[in-house]
Design a protein around this motif. Sequence first.
Motif, PDB file in Angstrom:
ATOM      1  N   HIS A  70      65.508  67.563 -26.400  1.00  0.00           N
ATOM      2  CA  HIS A  70      65.558  67.186 -27.823  1.00  0.00           C
ATOM      3  C   HIS A  70      64.551  67.981 -28.673  1.00  0.00           C
ATOM      4  CE1 HIS A  70      63.102  63.499 -26.242  1.00  0.00           C
ATOM      5  NE2 HIS A  70      62.255  64.454 -26.580  1.00  0.00           N
ATOM      6  N   ARG A 127      67.017  71.718 -33.119  1.00  0.00           N
ATOM      7  CA  ARG A 127      66.909  70.255 -33.070  1.00  0.00           C
ATOM      8  C   ARG A 127      65.470  69.917 -32.691  1.00  0.00           C
ATOM      9  NH1 ARG A 127      72.096  71.165 -30.730  1.00  0.00           N
ATOM     10  NH2 ARG A 127      73.743  70.329 -32.096  1.00  0.00           N
ATOM     11  N   MET A 165      67.972  62.744 -38.941  1.00  0.00           N
ATOM     12  CA  MET A 165      68.369  61.611 -38.123  1.00  0.00           C
ATOM     13  C   MET A 165      67.618  60.335 -38.560  1.00  0.00           C
ATOM     14  SD  MET A 165      70.580  63.079 -36.208  1.00  0.00           S
ATOM     15  CE  MET A 165      70.905  64.138 -37.616  1.00  0.00           C
ATOM     16  N   SER A 217      74.507  66.021 -33.750  1.00  0.00           N
ATOM     17  CA  SER A 217      73.177  65.582 -33.312  1.00  0.00           C
ATOM     18  C   SER A 217      73.029  64.079 -33.526  1.00  0.00           C
ATOM     19  CB  SER A 217      72.088  66.304 -34.114  1.00  0.00           C
ATOM     20  OG  SER A 217      72.297  67.696 -34.122  1.00  0.00           O
ATOM     21  N   GLY A 239      63.046  64.744 -35.993  1.00  0.00           N
ATOM     22  CA  GLY A 239      64.351  64.182 -36.337  1.00  0.00           C
ATOM     23  C   GLY A 239      65.134  65.093 -37.260  1.00  0.00           C
ATOM     24  N   SER A 292      76.338  65.706 -38.930  1.00  0.00           N
ATOM     25  CA  SER A 292      75.010  65.638 -38.302  1.00  0.00           C
ATOM     26  C   SER A 292      74.706  66.892 -37.495  1.00  0.00           C
ATOM     27  CB  SER A 292      74.920  64.411 -37.386  1.00  0.00           C
ATOM     28  OG  SER A 292      75.679  64.607 -36.201  1.00  0.00           O
ATOM     29  N   SER A 312      69.629  60.774 -33.126  1.00  0.00           N
ATOM     30  CA  SER A 312      68.176  60.569 -33.038  1.00  0.00           C
ATOM     31  C   SER A 312      67.690  60.822 -31.614  1.00  0.00           C
ATOM     32  CB  SER A 312      67.809  59.147 -33.471  1.00  0.00           C
ATOM     33  OG  SER A 312      67.977  58.235 -32.402  1.00  0.00           O
ATOM     34  N   HIS A 313      66.377  61.059 -31.468  1.00  0.00           N
ATOM     35  CA  HIS A 313      65.819  61.273 -30.121  1.00  0.00           C
ATOM     36  C   HIS A 313      65.044  60.056 -29.657  1.00  0.00           C
ATOM     37  CE1 HIS A 313      61.877  61.752 -31.866  1.00  0.00           C
ATOM     38  NE2 HIS A 313      61.349  62.346 -30.822  1.00  0.00           N
ATOM     39  N   ALA A 329      65.662  65.711 -31.918  1.00  0.00           N
ATOM     40  CA  ALA A 329      67.041  65.261 -32.137  1.00  0.00           C
ATOM     41  C   ALA A 329      67.851  65.527 -30.870  1.00  0.00           C
ATOM     42  CB  ALA A 329      67.670  65.975 -33.329  1.00  0.00           C
TER      43      ALA A 329
END
Length: 463
Positions: free
Chosen positions: A335, A352, A116, A388, A128, A385, A390-391, A355
């Motif tokens: 996440h 993840r 990510m 998914s 990520g 992805s 970004s967090h 993420a």
Amino acid sequence: MGSKLSGKDLIKLGFPKNNAINIALGQISRYRKKEKKESVLKEAKGVLLEPSKYIGDGIWGKLAEGLIDPVEVSFQQLRNTRAPYSIFGENEIEEEAKMQLYSALKLPVALAGALMPDAHAGYGLPIGGVLATENAVIPYGVGVDIGCRMSLSVFDLPSTFIKGRESQLMGILSDHTKFGLNETQKIKTDHEIFSRKEFNEIPILQQNLDKAYKQLGSSGGGNHFVEFGIVRFSQNELISMDTEKEYLAILSHSGSRGLGANIAKHYTYLAKKQCPLPKNVQHLAWLNLDTHDGQEYWAAMNLAGDYAKACHDDIHRRISKALGKKSILKIENHHNFAWKETVNGKECIVHRKGATPAAKGALGIIPGSMTAPGFIVVGKGNKESLESASHGAGRLFSRGVCKESFTQNQLANVLKKHDVSLIGGSIDESPMAYKDINKVMSLQQDLVEVIGTFSPKIVRMDR
């Protein structure tokens, strides 16, 4: 134990001279070392004679499995080629994080991966990082803070509610949130999660039950927070909120506290023993989901995720009660977790680590920093992805660099510029430590649709 039990004692009982002896000694050392030698040998003899009766048992299940179907531990070689992968925002990601993903993609169990735009280096998988594996779960692919998550509660109160009440709201956060290793809520909550059977069936959970009870409703240190802010929504059929209004909201970020950390430590140790890997990738050791330890970790991980949710729910309940208002909307997401999902038509385990799940139609929250906005999003289900996103914004500078480079005066000036009040916090969590969240969001337009923003106004973090 009165006198130390040895492998010779087990051989005398009739144990085969294979890895079952090591398993037995390990389990006895971990769970029965305070018991009398004679009683432990009697239990071990029972397992030896009828191992099928002990399959799934928290203490002896692993030994039973080893007696019925002995597995030789062998060194795991990485493949020469990588599993398929995608990187989003490649030019914004440090080389070390990419190399960590590349190593993970060479695992024999790896099926696909993604990185990510907020990614940076971590242990095992990069923060990520997303990795799909075949029938295997990697404890460090989930991370130490199992079930770390976001939780947003929106109230039918206008943004103007904050004006003139800053001191009152700061008091609510100070009184009803607890952070770090030592702070816990004075009045404990007896939550239904503590009645879950896993706390009785899995020894590592049983050992952490008291800690979990004490820490319920508290948050970790580091980048964890609870904050009041202002939410604005754009038009979307998933949420029937007035797009002309600005709402008061609470946003929290935290995970499963000491419970999750001890689960991660315990099963990472077991994974490394069962799955020896080259030193540079040893944190990527996995547990096969067909094994006792794999099944046990999966159950413990899911319990830790539910516990993390219970912590957030308790925090929001306490603050809502202090406000005298019930929320009219709640949005939340993990996440740091692993899920059973289908990738390219095949069921697998999707890790993840830092993420956000972004399946088509899935709601989530991607926070910024203590002064930058967070974003309420709907997943687009992008297969590249692994569904998914970004967090968060992602770290630009390490904690060490922040402490060397920035000052409290700089932090104070940035907070003042954005009209944000801070309780606690530290220089290594200053807004300057993070990437530009707007740029990160621009790099994942194919992954999520933005349907709202959260602007922090009163932020509470660990001191």
